[in-house]
Design an enzyme around this catalytic site. Structure first.
Site, short mmCIF file in Angstrom:
data_model
loop_
_atom_site.label_atom_id
_atom_site.label_comp_id
_atom_site.label_asym_id
_atom_site.label_seq_id
_atom_site.Cartn_x
_atom_site.Cartn_y
_atom_site.Cartn_z
N ALA A 86 -6.56 2.55 1.82
CA ALA A 86 -7.98 2.79 2.07
C ALA A 86 -8.19 3.31 3.49
O ALA A 86 -8.98 4.25 3.71
CB ALA A 86 -8.77 1.51 1.84
N SER A 134 0.85 -1.18 0.00
CA SER A 134 0.00 0.00 0.00
C SER A 134 0.89 1.24 0.00
O SER A 134 1.95 1.25 0.63
CB SER A 134 -0.89 0.02 1.24
OG SER A 134 -1.74 -1.11 1.27
N HIS A 147 -10.62 -3.80 -3.66
CA HIS A 147 -10.65 -4.87 -4.66
C HIS A 147 -12.02 -4.97 -5.33
O HIS A 147 -12.74 -3.98 -5.44
CB HIS A 147 -10.17 -6.19 -4.06
CG HIS A 147 -8.76 -6.14 -3.54
ND1 HIS A 147 -7.75 -5.54 -4.25
CD2 HIS A 147 -8.21 -6.60 -2.39
CE1 HIS A 147 -6.62 -5.63 -3.56
NE2 HIS A 147 -6.87 -6.26 -2.43
#
Length: 266
Positions: free
Chosen positions: A95, A42, A136
């Site tokens: 996220a 990430s 996703h």
């Protein structure tokens, strides 16, 4: 991305690649320990591993006007979300960092529970959390789960940042490799991504064996969202999006330091 490498369809200049399939939170954690030579991570996690790893110019997953979503059984306003329990796919995911930026609150002030990304729908349906932060392919299937979108964090980010994409994932290489080796390996990985984009049908067919109950059409749509021109090279807009994303996070006290971006080949 790595269909061509997995099937040995491109030259690898003497290097051999072992493919390890794990969820992004696990890869983030492994990167903090410097375990893998090359890894997807990430962008949030890059703030914690930039002393050990350099960013590869290819391999990005960018939310270009879309991205992680907050979903619930009914649409909730931001003020309500602040008071509810949120299921998140990992504290080092981009996220989760985007969620904190959107809410204007650090993790310590949120009521959240960490669950595997593919269990978020069931967690919300069971009532173990009121809201799910989905990444996703869940971004394409939430309606089948009877859920509604409260906020699309990629849309919000673009709105607040002059249309910049939301930087979600990238590939990194460990600095134990010397700069010449890093560049050679980087070029091999870029060649694999380019080959896969040019032979998309075959690459999607290869990827389907790892898909989570996705048919070909859904998988192809998902690939189009996150494996595209941004994946071949961040470009200046992509680099600026990372600088802004991590810069905002540092200003809000959400990450301990603002890392200098170090790209292989720059």
């Amino acid at each position: 991305m790595f269909y061509a490498l997995a099937k040995e369809l491109i030259p690898t200049h003497g290097y051999k690649f072992e493919h390890i399939l794990q969820d992004i939170q696990t890869l983030n954690e492994r990167a903090t320990r410097g375990e893998l030579d090359i890894s997807a991570i990430s962008i949030h996690a890059y703030a914690y591993v930039s002393t050990q790893y350099a960013l590869l110019p290819s391999g990005a997953s960018m939310g270009d006007g879309y991205g992680p979503m907050l979903v619930a059984k009914k649409k909730l306003a931001k003020e309500e979300i602040l008071r509810r329990k949120i299921a998140v796919p990992g504290t080092m995911t981009s996220a989760f960092l985007a969620l904190q930026l959107w809410l204007g609150k650090p993790a310590r002030d949120l009521n959240y529970t960490v669950v595997p990304f593919d269990e978020i729908f069931s967690t919300v349906r069971a009532g173990a959390a009121d809201i799910g932060l989905i990444i996703h392919e869940g971004q394409l299937t939430y309606q089948k789960e009877g859920l509604e979108v409260c906020e699309d964090l990629g849309t919000w980010w673009a709105r607040e940042n002059n249309g910049l994409p939301l930087p979600l994932g990238g590939n990194v290489i460990h600095k134990r490799f010397d700069p010449t080796a890093r560049k050679t390996i980087s070029d091999i990985l870029t060649a694999s991504i380019r080959f896969s984009l040019e032979h998309r049908a075959e690459a999607v067919e290869h990827a389907l064996q790892f898909a989570r109950d996705m048919g070909r059409d859904l998988a192809d749509k998902f690939v189009g969202m996150y494996v595209n021109h941004w994946t071949l090279d961040y470009g200046e807009k992509g680099r600026e999006s990372i600088r802004r994303f991590l810069g905002c996070a540092h200003e809000e006290g959400l990450i301990p330091a603002k890392p200098e971006l170090e790209f292989v080949g720059d």
